[in-house]
Design a protein around this motif. Structure first.
Motif: not given
Length: 614
Positions: A396-399, A438-441, A390-391
């Motif tokens: 940001t991505k949430m997966y 997880g989340i990447s930002h 999810y963007r």
């Protein structure tokens, strides 16, 4: 006193090189893109922010800047990854997410062998090609069985080799502590649609020293080694869409058995592959590969394993928002360990897999997949997966991902027999599931954070269990194994010349509800990197806490490595490395219950080298 003064002087020199570089350097262009394209997680190219997985990429430039000399040295600085040593000769295994069940690939070719070992790992990092031949290393943490089958429980590592691009020969020579001498000669070039990249190497070392037992310097007897290797990649471009690639690696090692007075161990590794690549300019590429791997070890007898296989992959772009990849595999191995009770044991597996990457909207990506493995001894296993990315915005991505996993027993698990240990041909495969969220930002083009939480559950987990009644250690399905953990990584480039990476990982491992003494429940990583004009310098820290003091000799440790490179001329680099700067003491490999022997970390060591390109 003298050791303290030496340490302080070396530290001052190291810091001085940073300061000197800072005073003479001029502004450089900042690389604004912290993202990258990865291929391993989905078996086709995808940007890191669109990939629903915890992915780390080690580039050829990072390998060069940090003067890494082995894949293990590069991997040990990745947050959440642990490298353990079992002997002086470069034997090492990789642990991801607290699990030894990791698949290692070379350009997508499986290197894990079916003979295995007493641990759950089935790959020795000592067999990998020279880092000079490596373009990038992709580390995908979490379940990968739906695409890569048995062993892909903790994660997948794909080592992608370099293709020859220009006419260049490189000589890299260094020498250092413990009588260490290393030489690597590399040649690359292109001509008439052909390209090649080849490296030959010689590495020698005497017995190493280590700190322990109240002394700052003990010599580890019989810990010397002599390593010879050659790595080759040869490419032929047939058309714009098609090419052939041949890869081959040979390694031979002659090494002492650390801690013994005169035991020797010899390794021979030969593995190669011929790959036809097609649809190279399409969104989903395809290939057909034949590969053959050979591993032989001589120690109190000889044990070896041969594996060959055929791999096929194809796929299509099914509309603007849909990519489908599918493939088939046939692998067959033959393993022998005569002195341990078995000869020419054949294992054959076939597999089919399919995965669909669907873009539901600008913000949602869904990736379902399914794999079927048929093992000639254990039947058919299905491993489905489902991942969602999810963007909420472009930074940001949430997966989240869920997948079934399994690992088949190895030849050693089933057939190993001597006076003290017994394999079990009636074992069941290990099977279960693993999940990651997880989340990447990206806070800015110069700073990012990655956070992930994982958990896994395996039934019929295989362990070698000591029976005090019979005094035998038997391979058994011990029921239930659970792991969970969290990883946090910060990366950034606050100025044109400085960058950093900071990591923390926590692992909790249980066997039948009882805690298992994992290598490092709490792991910490710190990298400070400096680059300006002719100077490059790196300070790398690896720390751990919560260790079992009886097994590892301490409750916590902190190891610092430093390296610096000066470009003396356009084609000449001079470099200096200090490993274990503070002469830390702890056991890289846990103390044996039977012998009381533990493999310690080598003490402080120095290395001076030169790299010449012509």
């Amino acid at each position: 006193m003298q050791n303290n003064l030496t340490r302080k002087a070396l530290t001052a020199c190291a810091m001085g090189s940073l300061c000197l570089g800072a005073t003479i350097c001029q502004a450089e262009t900042v690389n604004e893109d912290l993202g990258d394209v990865v291929v391993t997680a989905e078996r086709m190219p995808s940007t890191r922010m669109r990939t629903p997985a915890d992915v780390t990429v080690i580039t050829a430039q990072q390998i060069e800047d940090n003067r890494y000399q082995t894949v293990g040295e590069a991997l040990r600085n990745v947050n959440g990854v642990v490298i353990t040593n079992g002997n002086a000769n470069g034997d090492a295994e990789v642990i991801i997410n607290g699990d030894q069940r990791v698949v290692v690939l070379l350009d997508g070719q499986r290197l894990n062998n079916d003979q295995g070992s007493m641990t759950r790992g089935s790959i020795n990092l000592g067999m990998l090609p020279s880092v000079k031949n490596i373009a990038r290393i992709e580390v995908v943490k979490g379940a990968g069985s739906a695409l890569y089958g048995s062993d892909a429980v903790g994660g997948v590592i794909n080592i992608i080799t370099r293709q020859g691009e220009k006419a260049e020969t490189t000589l890299d020579m260094n020498m250092g502590s413990f009588g260490q001498h290393n030489y690597e000669l590399t040649n690359q070039g292109t001509a008439n649609g052909w390209s090649w990249f080849v490296t030959g190497g010689l590495q020698k070392r005497g017995d190493f020293n280590y700190k322990g037992g109240g002394s700052s310097s003990n010599q580890m007897p019989n810990s010397d080694y002599d390593n010879q290797s050659i790595s080759l990649r040869l490419d032929k471009q047939l058309t714009k869409q098609e090419s052939l690639r041949f890869t081959f690696t040979h390694r031979s090692l002659d090494a002492g058995i650390a801690g013994q007075s005169n035991g020797r161990q010899e390794h021979i590794y030969n593995y190669g592959a011929l790959t036809w690549n097609f649809k190279q300019n399409k969104p989903v590429t395809g290939f057909l590969r034949y590969f053959a791997n050979y591993k032989s070890t001589s120690y109190l007898g000889k044990f070896d394993t041969h594996m060959q296989g055929l791999d096929y992959q194809n796929g299509w772009q099914l509309g603007a928002n849909n990519k489908l990849v599918w493939g088939a595999e046939w692998h067959q191995s033959q393993s022998s360990n005569k002195q341990k009770g078995y000869k020419n044991k054949t294992i054959t597996t076939q597999a089919l897999f399919v995965q669909d990457t669907m873009r539901l909207s600008d913000k949602f990506y869904v990736v379902p997949g399914l794999r079927m493995d048929h093992h000639d001894a254990f039947g058919t296993h299905w491993t489905p997966k489902l991942a969602v990315n999810y963007r909420p915005d472009k930074h940001t991505k949430m997966y989240t991902s869920w997948g079934r996993v399994f690992k088949a027993p190895t030849a050693d698990d089933m057939f190993y027999t001597d006076a003290w240990m017994r394999g079990n041909p009636h074992l069941k495969p290990e099977s279960g599931h693993a999940e990651t969220v997880g989340i990447s930002h990206e806070f800015s083009p110069k700073a990012a954070v990655d956070v992930s939480y994982f958990w896994s559950s395996l039934d019929d987990a295989i362990r070698w269990v000591y029976d005090p009644v019979t005094s035998l250690t038997n391979a058994e399905n011990v029921n239930h194994e659970k792991k969970q953990g969290i990883q946090i990584t910060f990366t950034g480039k606050p100025s044109a010349h400085w960058s950093y990476d900071i990591g923390y990982s926590y692992i909790d491992s249980q066997l039948n509800s009882d805690k298992v003494a994992f290598y490092q429940p709490n792991g910490y990583r710190l990298g400070i990197h400096y680059k300006c004009n002719r100077w490059t310098a790196n300070l790398l820290g690896r720390m751990g806490s919560g260790l079992d003091a009886d097994l590892y000799g301490c409750r916590s440790y902190a190891v610092w490595d430093f390296n610096t490179t000066y470009a003396a001329e356009k084609n000449v680099d001079v470099y200096f490395k200090i490993n274990n700067l503070t002469n830390q003491v702890y056991n890289l490999y846990a103390k044996s219950r039977y012998t009381g022997f533990a493999y310690p970390l080598a003490g402080r060591s120095f290395q001076l080298g030169i790299k010449v390109r012509f």
